[in-house]
Write an enzyme that holds these catalytic residues in place. Structure first.
Site, mmCIF file in Angstrom:
data_model
loop_
_atom_site.group_PDB
_atom_site.id
_atom_site.type_symbol
_atom_site.label_atom_id
_atom_site.label_comp_id
_atom_site.label_asym_id
_atom_site.label_seq_id
_atom_site.Cartn_x
_atom_site.Cartn_y
_atom_site.Cartn_z
ATOM 1 N N GLU A 304 44.007 36.574 46.188
ATOM 2 C CA GLU A 304 44.576 37.205 45.001
ATOM 3 C C GLU A 304 45.750 38.088 45.424
ATOM 4 O O GLU A 304 45.588 39.028 46.219
ATOM 5 C CB GLU A 304 43.524 38.046 44.277
ATOM 6 C CG GLU A 304 43.942 38.516 42.902
ATOM 7 C CD GLU A 304 44.070 37.389 41.879
ATOM 8 O OE1 GLU A 304 44.675 37.639 40.818
ATOM 9 O OE2 GLU A 304 43.570 36.276 42.132
ATOM 10 N N ASP A 488 42.797 40.199 37.499
ATOM 11 C CA ASP A 488 41.607 39.951 38.316
ATOM 12 C C ASP A 488 40.534 39.227 37.506
ATOM 13 O O ASP A 488 39.875 38.315 38.008
ATOM 14 C CB ASP A 488 41.064 41.264 38.861
ATOM 15 C CG ASP A 488 42.092 42.019 39.688
ATOM 16 O OD1 ASP A 488 42.700 41.389 40.570
ATOM 17 O OD2 ASP A 488 42.297 43.218 39.450
#
Length: 506
Positions: A304, A488
């Site tokens: 990420e 997220d």
């Protein structure tokens, strides 16, 4: 009544005429009308009629989002975790006795004036950003002012912890979280999350380690401070976080995988090293590459990304880290910065002008998978999946033969963006609006394919070589309550509904 009939007939004639000069115009007009005009009410009813396009998309998602045939059972997430102090950005700057002024970006913040200028810069763009604050003493004063500001709230923070929280909302998943976790953060985590003893810190009380707190300065859509006006709601993050900045728990994280035996590994926090200086990140990045390479080959790794400003650092991640992970998640700023840092297509753009052009985004995603991924079957790189998200739409780009259930995965990510931004568990079509283009192209340059969004089946698919693209619009929350951690949540939800395609045994 007759006036409405005449207006409708006139609109139809004009639209029909203009279709011959621009076939995409009617769809764009419909999109604009659905966003801009109030919904007409049926005769004799006091209830507003639900938006037709938004309703069709929300209903279609319910059908399209299906569980993968092979689900993850154990997911390991690391390595940045902290406590977020969430506060009104304008209110905090006023509490710090700062006056409105001109905006200017800073790669690293050294003073309150730098903070003000960077905040104004990104607020005016409506864009999220994250910056390292170099002066610990000044940062602690800012963090305390934020914590004491009326209405300030504490939340779980850090990409890894936020992804872990979202994954843990699925009762069938066991989640390992490795990062600097103190007792306060530990109490805030979902009870399904397992934290290795080596990750636990003795304290996270503000007076002893407020430097591990991150300050999230928020602004609302159309909020104004001086001459700066926010086109959309978003946030600016500042921190002086040495533990997360050095990724001090990375080796602990990798070592814990042998006992935990995950089906999937999610890694985040590389962006935190940027603010620690070149000498540190050069050495630490080499160690990170070695640590990531130690993960068993059969376990996929998702990386990420987050906001960065150092092109050399981003290029090193592009060259050294991305080829050894299987999947990445990123937004429009990070995607463009990748292109700028690595000499990719459209890297000459300084920023996106409004909603990112789908063709340009498609070009950059393809470039990443071709140059730094496994689009070429002969490549030794592992990268085969990119989950891209921006306010108006999401794209899941995958190399053929490696991933399945992409339609459900990209739709699930968009659905959680629509609901979570509004602070809801499900999409409320009266609180969202469609902003995605209904017509677009597969590339910015020729040859290219003309594509459209069908609201009744709102995942548009196209292929370029052996890379498949799945696009779905987002139903954008009109009055978002919380955008922090939205990226997220999108990546986590997309992963939950994704599955690896079994590779044939040789």
């Amino acid at each position: 009544m007759w006036r409405k009939a005449v207006l409708v007939a006139l609109l139809a004639l004009v639209t029909g005429y203009l279709y011959h000069t621009d076939p995409e115009l009617p769809a764009r007009m419909l999109n604009y009308i659905s966003e801009s005009l109030p919904q007409m009410e049926p005769s004799g009813s006091s209830e507003p009629r639900p938006p037709a396009l938004e309703e069709a998309i929300a209903r279609a998602w319910q059908t399209l989002i299906t569980a993968p045939a092979r689900r993850w059972a154990r997911v390991a997430v690391g390595v940045n975790a902290c406590v977020d102090v969430v506060v009104s950005g304008v209110g905090l700057l006023q509490a710090l006795a700062l006056e409105p002024g001109a905006g200017r970006d800073h790669e690293v913040l050294h003073s309150k004036e730098d903070l003000k200028e960077a905040f104004v810069h990104y607020m005016g763009k409506g864009a999220a950003a994250e910056r390292f604050f170099s002066d610990e003493e000044v940062f602690q004063r800012i963090a305390r002012a934020a914590a004491e500001y009326p209405g300030a709230q504490l939340y779980v923070g850090g990409n890894a912890a936020l992804i872990g929280q979202k994954l843990a909302s699925n009762p069938e998943l066991v989640v390992l979280l490795c990062g600097p976790v103190g007792p306060k953060l530990h109490d805030m985590l979902d009870e399904q999350i397992v934290v290795p003893p080596e990750s636990l810190q003795e304290t996270d009380e503000p007076e002893t380690c407020i430097s591990r707190h991150h300050v999230l300065a928020l602004w609302k859509r159309c909020e104004q401070w001086g001459s700066s006006r926010a086109p959309q709601a978003n946030r600016f993050i500042l921190s002086h976080d040495v533990s997360n900045g050095e990724m001090s728990t990375l080796e602990t994280f990798v070592a814990s995988l042998e006992e935990f035996q995950p089906d999937l590994v999610v890694l985040s926090g590389l962006h935190m090293m940027e603010g620690m200086g070149r000498d540190l990140w050069e050495e630490r990045l080499k160690e990170a590459v070695v640590a990531i390479s130690d993960v068993r080959n059969e376990v996929p790794i998702h990386l990420e990304l987050a906001s960065m400003t150092d092109r050399d650092y981003m290029n090193r991640i592009l060259q050294e880290v991305m080829p050894i992970v299987n999947s990445i998640g990123l937004n429009e700023q990070e995607l463009l910065f990748l292109a700028q840092s690595g000499g990719g297509p459209h890297g000459d753009l300084t920023s996106w002008d409004g909603i990112p052009d789908v063709g340009r985004v498609s070009d950059i995603l393809l470039w990443i998978l071709e140059r730094h991924g496994r689009a070429d079957p002969e490549s030794e790189a592992d990268l085969t999946r990119i989950h891209f998200h921006t306010l108006a739409y999401h794209i899941l780009a995958t190399v053929d033969g490696h991933w399945g259930n992409q339609v459900a995965a990209v739709a699930a990510g968009a659905r959680v963006a629509s609901s979570q931004a509004c602070g809801l568990q499900a999409v409320d079509i009266t609180k969202v609006v469609l902003k995605a283009p209904l017509n677009f192209h597969s590339s910015f340059s020729e040859p290219r394919e003309s594509l459209a969004v069908d609201p009744t089946r709102p995942v548009t698919v196209w292929r370029r070589g052996n890379v498949s693209f799945h696009l779905t619009p987002v139903l954008v929350c009109k009055q978002p309550l919380r955008t922090v951690g939205l990226g997220d949540a999108i990546s986590a939800e997309g992963l939950v509904f994704s599955e690896l395609t079994p590779r044939p045994e040789l």
